[in-house]
Design a protein around this motif. Sequence first.
Motif, mmCIF file in Angstrom:
data_model
loop_
_atom_site.group_PDB
_atom_site.id
_atom_site.type_symbol
_atom_site.label_atom_id
_atom_site.label_comp_id
_atom_site.label_asym_id
_atom_site.label_seq_id
_atom_site.Cartn_x
_atom_site.Cartn_y
_atom_site.Cartn_z
ATOM 1 N N LEU A 147 -1.438 8.904 3.493
ATOM 2 C CA LEU A 147 -2.170 8.106 4.646
ATOM 3 C C LEU A 147 -3.196 9.075 4.686
ATOM 4 O O LEU A 147 -4.175 8.314 5.339
ATOM 5 C CB LEU A 147 -1.137 8.459 5.999
ATOM 6 N N TYR B 8 -6.252 7.137 3.608
ATOM 7 C CA TYR B 8 -6.154 5.565 3.770
ATOM 8 C C TYR B 8 -7.670 4.998 3.988
ATOM 9 O O TYR B 8 -8.143 4.029 3.637
ATOM 10 C CB TYR B 8 -5.300 5.320 4.978
ATOM 11 N N VAL C 57 0.883 -1.170 0.181
ATOM 12 C CA VAL C 57 -0.095 0.039 0.041
ATOM 13 C C VAL C 57 0.681 1.309 0.064
ATOM 14 O O VAL C 57 1.674 1.447 1.077
ATOM 15 C CB VAL C 57 -0.925 0.138 1.272
ATOM 16 N N ASP D 189 2.827 -1.829 4.619
ATOM 17 C CA ASP D 189 2.206 -0.383 4.666
ATOM 18 C C ASP D 189 3.613 0.465 4.722
ATOM 19 O O ASP D 189 4.272 0.346 5.614
ATOM 20 C CB ASP D 189 1.809 -0.421 6.248
ATOM 21 N N MET E 190 3.003 3.554 4.486
ATOM 22 C CA MET E 190 2.567 5.184 4.773
ATOM 23 C C MET E 190 3.046 5.663 5.846
ATOM 24 O O MET E 190 3.153 5.168 6.915
ATOM 25 C CB MET E 190 1.136 5.124 4.815
ATOM 26 N N ILE F 68 -9.486 3.658 0.976
ATOM 27 C CA ILE F 68 -8.708 2.380 0.318
ATOM 28 C C ILE F 68 -9.969 1.428 0.335
ATOM 29 O O ILE F 68 -10.500 1.197 1.422
ATOM 30 C CB ILE F 68 -7.550 2.024 0.989
ATOM 31 N N THR G 2 -3.719 1.669 10.890
ATOM 32 C CA THR G 2 -4.270 1.370 9.465
ATOM 33 C C THR G 2 -4.811 -0.418 9.411
ATOM 34 O O THR G 2 -5.441 -0.441 9.058
ATOM 35 C CB THR G 2 -3.269 1.382 8.459
ATOM 36 N N THR H 13 -11.008 -1.716 1.215
ATOM 37 C CA THR H 13 -10.018 -2.935 1.900
ATOM 38 C C THR H 13 -10.510 -4.264 1.559
ATOM 39 O O THR H 13 -10.083 -5.340 1.849
ATOM 40 C CB THR H 13 -10.552 -2.449 3.378
#
Length: 217
Positions: free
Chosen positions: A72, A75, A68, A90, A92, A78, A115, A80
């Motif tokens: 951020l 987020y 990903v 991650d 970010m 996204i 996250t 999921t």
Amino acid sequence: MTQQLSIGILGAGRVGTAVGRQAIRAGHTVRIATGKPASEIQLLTEVIVPGAQAVDKEGLRGSDIIIVAVPLHKYRSIDTDVLQGHVVIDTMNYWAPVDGVMEEFESGASTSEVTADFFGDVRLVKTLNHIGYGELEVESQPSGAPGRRALAVAADDDDAKQVVAAFIDSLGYDAVDAGPLAAGQALENGTDIFNGRHDAEQMRSLLDQCHRVLSNA
Ligand SMILES: NC(=O)c1ccc[n+]([C@@H]2O[C@H](COP(=O)([O-])OP(=O)(O)OC[C@H]3O[C@@H](n4cnc5c(N)ncnc54)[C@H](OP(=O)(O)O)[C@@H]3O)[C@@H](O)[C@H]2O)c1
């Protein structure tokens, strides 16, 4: 010999494309997606990440690792569903001047714990956040090279951590175990690990220092 992996990348910006190129050099297959249809990033992908395939985000399903690489502050946008059941990296970082102040990242928990809660059933691994996108391809060195740069890897799932550590090694970096996802704080924006370039020994020493500070907090 490097095990060939199928790498999915969510985000076709600076980080996503740099990681994509380096993964292709390492012999992995790479699929890249954003929130837009594949047709809208097909040309960019052909030119900027030759050898990678542009896909709709759903086309990332089944990847050995999904990376990903989205700002951020986005987020929560996204999808999921695409990530469920996967090993996910991650990359970010939280930086309020760019992301805006986000209360959930002001608590002192690691950003990846936040996250991870949002992503759901994923095996989340924090790494690749503490190397500049412009450094990733130029600082790569073969395994065993003196002074080879190290990248820290934090995760709660040990098997996922192993898979990602092997991937990091294939990209040209020593992977150093940073402990659980919560310890990912040690590699976030503002830390010595984030701000510097370290070999494996230096990285272990910095992580030890951070773990001591965190356990006394
Ligand atoms: N800059 C660095 O050197 C560096 C190094 C390590 C880590 N990081 C971190 O890596 C992250 C990405 O940074 P970047 O510089 O690569 O960002 P960037 O250049 O702005 O690219 C972001 C990409 O994410 C896509 N995107 C946005 N929202 C999305 C969504 N909901 N679903 C799927 N894709 C989405 C964007 O697509 P659209 O254009 O279509 O919106 C774009 O392709 C940041 O958190 C940053 O802190 C940065």
